[in-house]
Design a protein around this motif. Sequence first.
Motif, PDB file in Angstrom:
ATOM      1  N   THR A   1       3.502   5.699  -9.407  1.00 53.62           N
ATOM      2  CA  THR A   1       3.131   6.533  -8.268  1.00 53.62           C
ATOM      3  C   THR A   1       2.411   7.783  -8.739  1.00 53.62           C
ATOM      4  O   THR A   1       1.377   8.178  -8.185  1.00 53.62           O
ATOM      5  CB  THR A   1       4.385   6.924  -7.460  1.00 53.62           C
ATOM      6  N   LEU A   2       2.947   8.409  -9.784  1.00 50.04           N
ATOM      7  CA  LEU A   2       2.326   9.616 -10.336  1.00 50.04           C
ATOM      8  C   LEU A   2       0.930   9.307 -10.858  1.00 50.04           C
ATOM      9  O   LEU A   2      -0.019  10.071 -10.623  1.00 50.04           O
ATOM     10  CB  LEU A   2       3.210  10.170 -11.450  1.00 50.04           C
TER      11      LEU A   2
ATOM     12  N   VAL B   1       7.470  16.421   7.553  1.00 51.72           N
ATOM     13  CA  VAL B   1       6.330  16.260   6.651  1.00 51.72           C
ATOM     14  C   VAL B   1       5.762  14.853   6.804  1.00 51.72           C
ATOM     15  O   VAL B   1       6.492  13.916   7.152  1.00 51.72           O
ATOM     16  CB  VAL B   1       6.716  16.493   5.170  1.00 51.72           C
ATOM     17  N   PRO B   2       4.462  14.685   6.533  1.00 51.55           N
ATOM     18  CA  PRO B   2       3.912  13.328   6.521  1.00 51.55           C
ATOM     19  C   PRO B   2       4.464  12.541   5.342  1.00 51.55           C
ATOM     20  O   PRO B   2       4.770  13.108   4.293  1.00 51.55           O
ATOM     21  CB  PRO B   2       2.400  13.558   6.403  1.00 51.55           C
ATOM     22  N   VAL B   3       4.590  11.233   5.522  1.00 47.15           N
ATOM     23  CA  VAL B   3       5.184  10.374   4.500  1.00 47.15           C
ATOM     24  C   VAL B   3       4.247   9.202   4.239  1.00 47.15           C
ATOM     25  O   VAL B   3       3.709   8.602   5.174  1.00 47.15           O
ATOM     26  CB  VAL B   3       6.565   9.847   4.946  1.00 47.15           C
ATOM     27  N   VAL B   4       4.064   8.861   2.961  1.00 47.61           N
ATOM     28  CA  VAL B   4       3.337   7.656   2.567  1.00 47.61           C
ATOM     29  C   VAL B   4       4.308   6.792   1.779  1.00 47.61           C
ATOM     30  O   VAL B   4       4.942   7.275   0.836  1.00 47.61           O
ATOM     31  CB  VAL B   4       2.101   7.986   1.714  1.00 47.61           C
ATOM     32  N   ALA B   5       4.439   5.528   2.155  1.00 47.67           N
ATOM     33  CA  ALA B   5       5.431   4.673   1.512  1.00 47.67           C
ATOM     34  C   ALA B   5       4.941   3.237   1.451  1.00 47.67           C
ATOM     35  O   ALA B   5       4.164   2.789   2.291  1.00 47.67           O
ATOM     36  CB  ALA B   5       6.755   4.730   2.276  1.00 47.67           C
TER      37      ALA B   5
ATOM     38  N   VAL C   1       7.230  -9.037  -6.179  1.00 43.43           N
ATOM     39  CA  VAL C   1       6.551  -8.338  -5.096  1.00 43.43           C
ATOM     40  C   VAL C   1       5.760  -7.181  -5.689  1.00 43.43           C
ATOM     41  O   VAL C   1       6.317  -6.327  -6.371  1.00 43.43           O
ATOM     42  CB  VAL C   1       7.550  -7.819  -4.045  1.00 43.43           C
ATOM     43  N   ARG C   2       4.470  -7.169  -5.426  1.00 45.68           N
ATOM     44  CA  ARG C   2       3.590  -6.141  -5.998  1.00 45.68           C
ATOM     45  C   ARG C   2       3.482  -4.934  -5.075  1.00 45.68           C
ATOM     46  O   ARG C   2       3.275  -5.069  -3.870  1.00 45.68           O
ATOM     47  CB  ARG C   2       2.188  -6.715  -6.241  1.00 45.68           C
ATOM     48  N   GLN C   3       3.610  -3.751  -5.672  1.00 48.68           N
ATOM     49  CA  GLN C   3       3.357  -2.502  -4.962  1.00 48.68           C
ATOM     50  C   GLN C   3       1.989  -1.971  -5.414  1.00 48.68           C
ATOM     51  O   GLN C   3       1.734  -1.876  -6.610  1.00 48.68           O
ATOM     52  CB  GLN C   3       4.429  -1.460  -5.274  1.00 48.68           C
TER      53      GLN C   3
ATOM     54  N   LEU D   1      -1.445   3.631  -2.714  1.00 53.40           N
ATOM     55  CA  LEU D   1      -0.460   4.645  -2.340  1.00 53.40           C
ATOM     56  C   LEU D   1      -0.985   6.041  -2.662  1.00 53.40           C
ATOM     57  O   LEU D   1      -0.891   6.962  -1.845  1.00 53.40           O
ATOM     58  CB  LEU D   1       0.849   4.386  -3.083  1.00 53.40           C
ATOM     59  N   GLY D   2      -1.566   6.206  -3.863  1.00 53.73           N
ATOM     60  CA  GLY D   2      -2.127   7.495  -4.251  1.00 53.73           C
ATOM     61  C   GLY D   2      -3.274   7.912  -3.365  1.00 53.73           C
ATOM     62  O   GLY D   2      -3.372   9.082  -2.958  1.00 53.73           O
ATOM     63  N   ARG D   3      -4.163   6.961  -3.036  1.00 53.09           N
ATOM     64  CA  ARG D   3      -5.312   7.283  -2.189  1.00 53.09           C
ATOM     65  C   ARG D   3      -4.866   7.706  -0.787  1.00 53.09           C
ATOM     66  O   ARG D   3      -5.385   8.675  -0.222  1.00 53.09           O
ATOM     67  CB  ARG D   3      -6.257   6.082  -2.100  1.00 53.09           C
TER      68      ARG D   3
END
Length: 352
Positions: free
Chosen positions: A97-98, A173-177, A305-307, A312-314
């Motif tokens: 993620t980072l 806050v907005p959340v991206v998951a 399962v691929r993440q 996610l970063g974009r």
Amino acid sequence: MDDKEVKAPTERRVKRGGRRAAVMVDVAKLAGVSYQTVSRVLHDSPHVRRDTRERVLDAIRQLDYRPSSVAQALVTGRSRKLGVVSFNTTLYGPASTLLGLEEAAHDAGYGVSIASLRSLSRAPVVEAVQRLCDQGADGIVVIAPQRSAVDALRHLTSDVPVVAVEGGPDDLVPVVAVDQLGGAVAATRHLLDQGHQTVWHIAGPTDWLEADQRLDGWRSTLQAAGAEVPPPLRGDWSARSGYELAPRLASTPGVTAVFVANDQMALGVLRYLHEIGREVPRDISIVGFDDIPEAAYFTPPLTTVRQDFSELGRRCLHLLLGQIESGQRSWTRVVVEAELILRKSTTVPRRG
């Protein structure tokens, strides 16, 4: 467009290759324009005539001018730096993620300052966010995979835009998951579709939101299919914990399929089953989660399962920059789809 002339921000003249480095006033002088016009060209303002823009760009090329980030911050009021609060970057999910965030920020012309914490409890998270704000970050991303981090987000007082990754209070806050539940549903459904009567589960730690979402997806899929729901086993994301839990699966009659909450724990299960002579997938089918780079090289190659951490970063950066540019807070929740990757670790159950 005419503007009032103001004093140009001070720029250091650092020597490059034995000569003084050009600054913005040098560009303005060579192009025959004001300092403000050069600034508008650098920030892609539409209020500059085409021929003027070309003269400025030509002067920049001739002088090999490189904009000073300090001067740009004085002009725009922005540092073009983002802060990221992270936790346990030795784990694949947080580390990836980072990396996805850093790549997206770099592509958008932003630098990243990272505060890596040992604990995501309230005080460390609040202090880290404040420290990054004090360093001039235009916006903050908090990688919040644990409930304690979600609680901490409720106590932020800074006006700097914040986006949470993986978990957060949607009303603050907005959340991206990543769609953890959907990924778990796909994994469990795949095993049921292969003909397995039920699917066992090795879950992640109890404080992790992702672990509970994957567990919920597994359980709800079994319930919807009218299948027995076995008691889940709890690991700690490590291959060691998968290895140590595997004997309980191997000694339980009728276990033919296992959904493991991450690939490292699945690796531990594979190792134990190999040591006792149980074949995967002939004796037991296994699905993991994450699609770590090594998953395709396990024995057998792991269905998982691929993440999409790049996406996610974009998405995260898009949300954060939208708030920075507009000055408006957002309460959006963005979900990135997970993808089931089929390899060689699953098959139909043996009969008889």
